[in-house]
Design an enzyme around this catalytic site. Structure first.
Site, PDB file in Angstrom:
ATOM      1  N   THR A 125       3.377  53.454  12.187  1.00 29.06           N
ATOM      2  CA  THR A 125       2.003  53.092  11.845  1.00 29.06           C
ATOM      3  C   THR A 125       1.424  52.085  12.831  1.00 29.06           C
ATOM      4  OG1 THR A 125       0.706  51.889  10.190  1.00 29.06           O
ATOM      5  CG2 THR A 125       3.038  51.409  10.233  1.00 29.06           C
ATOM      6  N   ASP A 126       0.096  52.058  12.921  1.00 21.85           N
ATOM      7  CA  ASP A 126      -0.555  51.060  13.777  1.00 21.85           C
ATOM      8  C   ASP A 126      -0.351  49.637  13.238  1.00 21.85           C
ATOM      9  OD1 ASP A 126      -2.231  51.224  11.536  1.00 21.85           O
ATOM     10  OD2 ASP A 126      -4.059  51.621  12.669  1.00 21.85           O
ATOM     11  N   GLU A 127       0.044  49.537  11.956  1.00 18.64           N
ATOM     12  CA  GLU A 127       0.190  48.203  11.357  1.00 18.64           C
ATOM     13  C   GLU A 127       1.312  47.395  11.998  1.00 18.64           C
ATOM     14  OE1 GLU A 127      -0.148  47.817   7.160  1.00 18.64           O
ATOM     15  OE2 GLU A 127      -1.570  49.460   6.990  1.00 18.64           O
ATOM     16  N   TYR A 153       5.449  45.498   4.186  1.00 22.94           N
ATOM     17  CA  TYR A 153       5.389  46.919   4.551  1.00 22.94           C
ATOM     18  C   TYR A 153       5.449  47.100   6.063  1.00 22.94           C
ATOM     19  CZ  TYR A 153       3.222  51.287   6.007  1.00 22.94           C
ATOM     20  OH  TYR A 153       2.953  52.463   6.670  1.00 22.94           O
ATOM     21  N   LYS A 157       8.355  48.756   8.622  1.00 19.64           N
ATOM     22  CA  LYS A 157       8.101  49.857   9.573  1.00 19.64           C
ATOM     23  C   LYS A 157       8.475  49.432  10.996  1.00 19.64           C
ATOM     24  CE  LYS A 157       6.461  53.351   8.776  1.00 19.64           C
ATOM     25  NZ  LYS A 157       7.117  54.632   8.359  1.00 19.64           N
TER      26      LYS A 157
HETATM   27  P1  NAD Z   1       3.321  58.475   0.603  1.00 17.72           P
HETATM   28  O1  NAD Z   1       3.644  57.204  -0.099  1.00 17.72           O
HETATM   29  O2  NAD Z   1       2.179  59.313   0.142  1.00 17.72           O
HETATM   30  O3  NAD Z   1       4.607  59.422   0.632  1.00 17.72           O
HETATM   31  C1  NAD Z   1       5.889  58.942   0.862  1.00 17.72           C
HETATM   32  C2  NAD Z   1       6.890  60.007   0.416  1.00 17.72           C
HETATM   33  O4  NAD Z   1       8.209  59.547   0.757  1.00 17.72           O
HETATM   34  C3  NAD Z   1       6.880  60.260  -1.080  1.00 17.72           C
HETATM   35  O5  NAD Z   1       6.901  61.645  -1.332  1.00 17.72           O
HETATM   36  C4  NAD Z   1       8.171  59.605  -1.562  1.00 17.72           C
HETATM   37  O6  NAD Z   1       8.724  60.244  -2.716  1.00 17.72           O
HETATM   38  C5  NAD Z   1       9.064  59.748  -0.352  1.00 17.72           C
HETATM   39  N1  NAD Z   1      10.122  58.744  -0.298  1.00 17.72           N
HETATM   40  C6  NAD Z   1       9.984  57.395  -0.404  1.00 17.72           C
HETATM   41  N2  NAD Z   1      11.194  56.804  -0.332  1.00 17.72           N
HETATM   42  C7  NAD Z   1      12.101  57.789  -0.158  1.00 17.72           C
HETATM   43  C8  NAD Z   1      13.504  57.812  -0.002  1.00 17.72           C
HETATM   44  N3  NAD Z   1      14.242  56.690  -0.043  1.00 17.72           N
HETATM   45  N4  NAD Z   1      14.131  59.009   0.179  1.00 17.72           N
HETATM   46  C9  NAD Z   1      13.398  60.154   0.187  1.00 17.72           C
HETATM   47  N5  NAD Z   1      12.076  60.194   0.030  1.00 17.72           N
HETATM   48  C10 NAD Z   1      11.432  59.030  -0.125  1.00 17.72           C
HETATM   49  O7  NAD Z   1       3.133  58.048   2.132  1.00 17.72           O
HETATM   50  P2  NAD Z   1       2.173  58.645   3.271  1.00 17.72           P
HETATM   51  O8  NAD Z   1       0.875  57.943   3.220  1.00 17.72           O
HETATM   52  O9  NAD Z   1       2.245  60.124   3.242  1.00 17.72           O
HETATM   53  O10 NAD Z   1       2.942  58.110   4.563  1.00 17.72           O
HETATM   54  C11 NAD Z   1       3.991  58.866   5.149  1.00 17.72           C
HETATM   55  C12 NAD Z   1       4.517  58.130   6.366  1.00 17.72           C
HETATM   56  O11 NAD Z   1       3.470  57.929   7.303  1.00 17.72           O
HETATM   57  C13 NAD Z   1       5.064  56.739   6.041  1.00 17.72           C
HETATM   58  O12 NAD Z   1       6.211  56.530   6.833  1.00 17.72           O
HETATM   59  C14 NAD Z   1       3.941  55.799   6.455  1.00 17.72           C
HETATM   60  O13 NAD Z   1       4.460  54.551   6.847  1.00 17.72           O
HETATM   61  C15 NAD Z   1       3.352  56.548   7.622  1.00 17.72           C
HETATM   62  N6  NAD Z   1       1.914  56.301   7.885  1.00 17.72           N
HETATM   63  C16 NAD Z   1       0.982  56.442   6.888  1.00 17.72           C
HETATM   64  C17 NAD Z   1      -0.366  56.261   7.186  1.00 17.72           C
HETATM   65  C18 NAD Z   1      -1.415  56.439   6.124  1.00 17.72           C
HETATM   66  O14 NAD Z   1      -2.602  56.194   6.407  1.00 17.72           O
HETATM   67  N7  NAD Z   1      -1.097  56.879   4.917  1.00 17.72           N
HETATM   68  C19 NAD Z   1      -0.757  55.936   8.487  1.00 17.72           C
HETATM   69  C20 NAD Z   1       0.207  55.790   9.477  1.00 17.72           C
HETATM   70  C21 NAD Z   1       1.555  55.995   9.164  1.00 17.72           C
HETATM   71  O1  TDX Z   2      -8.691  48.771  -3.987  1.00 20.63           O
HETATM   72  C1  TDX Z   2      -8.707  48.560  -2.761  1.00 20.63           C
HETATM   73  N1  TDX Z   2      -9.736  47.811  -2.233  1.00 20.63           N
HETATM   74  C2  TDX Z   2      -9.827  47.498  -0.915  1.00 20.63           C
HETATM   75  O2  TDX Z   2     -10.766  46.809  -0.478  1.00 20.63           O
HETATM   76  C3  TDX Z   2      -7.719  49.076  -1.857  1.00 20.63           C
HETATM   77  C4  TDX Z   2      -6.588  49.917  -2.380  1.00 20.63           C
HETATM   78  C5  TDX Z   2      -7.834  48.766  -0.527  1.00 20.63           C
HETATM   79  N2  TDX Z   2      -8.836  47.983  -0.054  1.00 20.63           N
HETATM   80  C6  TDX Z   2      -8.906  47.683   1.398  1.00 20.63           C
HETATM   81  C7  TDX Z   2      -7.629  47.121   2.010  1.00 20.63           C
HETATM   82  C8  TDX Z   2      -7.669  47.658   3.416  1.00 20.63           C
HETATM   83  O3  TDX Z   2      -8.431  46.783   4.238  1.00 20.63           O
HETATM   84  O4  TDX Z   2      -9.130  48.920   2.075  1.00 20.63           O
HETATM   85  C9  TDX Z   2      -8.397  48.985   3.310  1.00 20.63           C
HETATM   86  C10 TDX Z   2      -7.481  50.188   3.260  1.00 20.63           C
HETATM   87  O5  TDX Z   2      -6.488  49.915   2.296  1.00 20.63           O
HETATM   88  P1  TDX Z   2      -5.291  50.943   1.996  1.00 20.63           P
HETATM   89  O6  TDX Z   2      -5.849  52.259   1.635  1.00 20.63           O
HETATM   90  O7  TDX Z   2      -4.342  50.270   1.053  1.00 20.63           O
HETATM   91  O8  TDX Z   2      -4.657  51.117   3.455  1.00 20.63           O
HETATM   92  P2  TDX Z   2      -4.039  50.078   4.509  1.00 20.63           P
HETATM   93  O9  TDX Z   2      -3.593  48.838   3.849  1.00 20.63           O
HETATM   94  O10 TDX Z   2      -5.019  49.968   5.637  1.00 20.63           O
HETATM   95  O11 TDX Z   2      -2.721  50.900   4.971  1.00 20.63           O
HETATM   96  C11 TDX Z   2      -2.796  52.327   5.200  1.00 20.63           C
HETATM   97  O12 TDX Z   2      -2.903  52.605   6.586  1.00 20.63           O
HETATM   98  C12 TDX Z   2      -1.780  52.376   7.387  1.00 20.63           C
HETATM   99  C13 TDX Z   2      -1.585  53.035   4.617  1.00 20.63           C
HETATM  100  O13 TDX Z   2      -1.480  52.763   3.234  1.00 20.63           O
HETATM  101  C14 TDX Z   2      -0.331  52.657   5.354  1.00 20.63           C
HETATM  102  O14 TDX Z   2       0.785  53.392   4.829  1.00 20.63           O
HETATM  103  C15 TDX Z   2      -0.519  52.973   6.815  1.00 20.63           C
HETATM  104  O15 TDX Z   2       0.584  52.563   7.561  1.00 20.63           O
END
Ligand code: NAD
Ligand code: TDX
Length: 339
Positions: A125-127, A153, A157
């Site tokens: 992730t970019d985080e 978190y 990562k």
């Molecule tokens: P999500 O929380 O929707 O899904 C995570 C999945 O992983 C779930 O199905 C969960 O059951 C499974 N999981 C968790 N722990 C596990 C374990 N110990 N063994 C097997 N399965 C397990 O997450 P997402 O938003 O789809 O993110 C997926 C990946 O992408 C993550 O690694 C996250 O860090 C990365 N990522 C997410 C975003 C975003 O915007 N959502 C952006 C950049 C990177």
């Molecule tokens: O109720 C809310 N109100 C609010 O203001 C929630 C849930 C979020 N926020 C804000 C926090 C953040 O600035 O919105 C922004 C986005 O929040 P999230 O959806 O929780 O995402 P973020 O924290 O940016 O992280 C996401 O992007 C990077 C994913 O959850 C991560 O898994 C990924 O790595």
């Protein structure tokens, strides 16, 4: 080609599975997911009908089960999505984040070393780069930006990323890492900003914006992320990190106002609540490397992607209403009840 996709019952992993089954009908895709609160088998309903798809309910920290699976399936590649992914939950309880990201990633890579692999890909992730100030729009995260994390978190990562790079240097494991910005689209778990606001707006509930809503995220439609990973696992250089982002920076408050407008709801629903602890101000990815090396460019513009996403949530109410009707209510009350 046999590909193990971990975390495939979650948001991005499931979108990646559908993308791959559709694009490569000859590939066998094996989903490994232990179905945490964020994993949902109903998301994979259509995939489960495909003979080229197998679902295994396995925790990536379970070394024995993972080794058995490698003996059975002889995967050519592993794409590791499995992680705890919600920053707010990591602030409440960091432990499981570290367990899955660090120990789980190590188990997956140990299996790759033991049985051999063509490619191990880590979805990061970019985080991991921390955040950027709002008054420096000229600054972007490149692959050379130092890791400087803010939340448990993002630290979990970043720890996993370092472990992956060390397995490349020490054992010669053929790894790649992608670091993507915020995704949005179908099957996004309703605890995250965009689906949470859609669900609340549809129910005429308050829309809880943290702090002043000025934090900036760089939003990418999930299919564009899947396409980037596809390019990296097939053509990316081993040992390399690739940043993925759509040059689509938006303030949270503008996202929430867009959702109100699209759904015909009043902005009066917007409620400013206590800020997230350690809240990152701005994320902004420089995706030059993946563009120059692999020709990747995002295809979906935000104006089009957000419409498609909202429509998906309108057409698939059962999917998210089931999720928010159960255990999730307790989480919502705990996180937002007295905020
Ligand atoms: P999500 O929380 O929707 O899904 C995570 C999945 O992983 C779930 O199905 C969960 O059951 C499974 N999981 C968790 N722990 C596990 C374990 N110990 N063994 C097997 N399965 C397990 O997450 P997402 O938003 O789809 O993110 C997926 C990946 O992408 C993550 O690694 C996250 O860090 C990365 N990522 C997410 C975003 C975003 O915007 N959502 C952006 C950049 C990177
Ligand atoms: O109720 C809310 N109100 C609010 O203001 C929630 C849930 C979020 N926020 C804000 C926090 C953040 O600035 O919105 C922004 C986005 O929040 P999230 O959806 O929780 O995402 P973020 O924290 O940016 O992280 C996401 O992007 C990077 C994913 O959850 C991560 O898994 C990924 O790595």
């Amino acid at each position: 080609m046999n590909i193990i996709v971990t975390g495939g019952a979650g948001f991005i992993g499931s979108n990646f599975i559908y993308y791959m089954l559709n694009k490569y009908p000859d590939y066998r895709i094996i989903c490994v997911d232990c179905l945490t609160y964020a994993g949902n088998l109903s998301t994979l309903k259509e995939a489960l009908k495909n003979p080229k798809f197998r679902f295994c309910k396995v925790d990536i920290r379970d070394r024995k089960a993972i080794y058995n699976l490698f003996e059975e399936e002889h995967p050519d590649m592993v794409v590791n999505f499995a992680a705890e992914s919600h920053v707010d939950r990591s602030i409440e309880n960091p432990k499981v984040f570290l367990d899955t990201s660090i120990n789980g990633t190590a188990v997956m890579m140990d299996a790759c070393r033991k049985y051999g692999i063509k490619r191990y890909h880590q979805v990061s992730t970019d985080e991991v780069y921390g955040d950027l100030p709002l008054d420096r729009p000229d600054l972007f995260f490149t692959e050379e930006t130092p890791l400087y994390t803010s939340s448990p978190y993002s630290s979990s990562k970043a720890g996993a990323d370092l472990l992956v790079l060390s397995y490349h240097r020490t054992y010669g494991l053929p790894v790649t890492i992608s670091r993507c910005s915020n995704n949005y689209g179908p099957y996004h778990f309703p605890e995250k900003l965009i689906p949470l606001m859609i669900a609340n707006a549809l129910a005429d509930k308050p829309l809880p914006v943290y702090g002043k809503g000025e934090n900036v995220r760089d939003w990418l439609y999930v299919e564009d992320h899947c396409n980037a990973i596809d390019l990296i696992i097939h053509n990316g250089r081993v040992g390399e990190v690739y940043n993925i982002g759509g040059h689509n920076e938006m303030k949270n408050i503008d996202i929430v106002k867009t959702i109100c407008k699209e759904l015909g709801k009043s902005e009066k629903l917007i409620t400013y609540v206590t800020d997230r602890k350690g809240h990152d101000m701005r994320y902004a990815i420089d995706p030059t490397k993946i563009h120059n090396e692999l020709g990747w460019l995002p295809k979906t513009k935000f104006t089009e992607g957000i419409k498609k996403t909202i429509q998906w949530y309108l057409d698939n109410r059962e999917w998210w209403e089931t999720i928010i009707s159960g255990e999730y209510q307790k989480y919502y009350e705990k996180m937002y009840g007295n905020r």
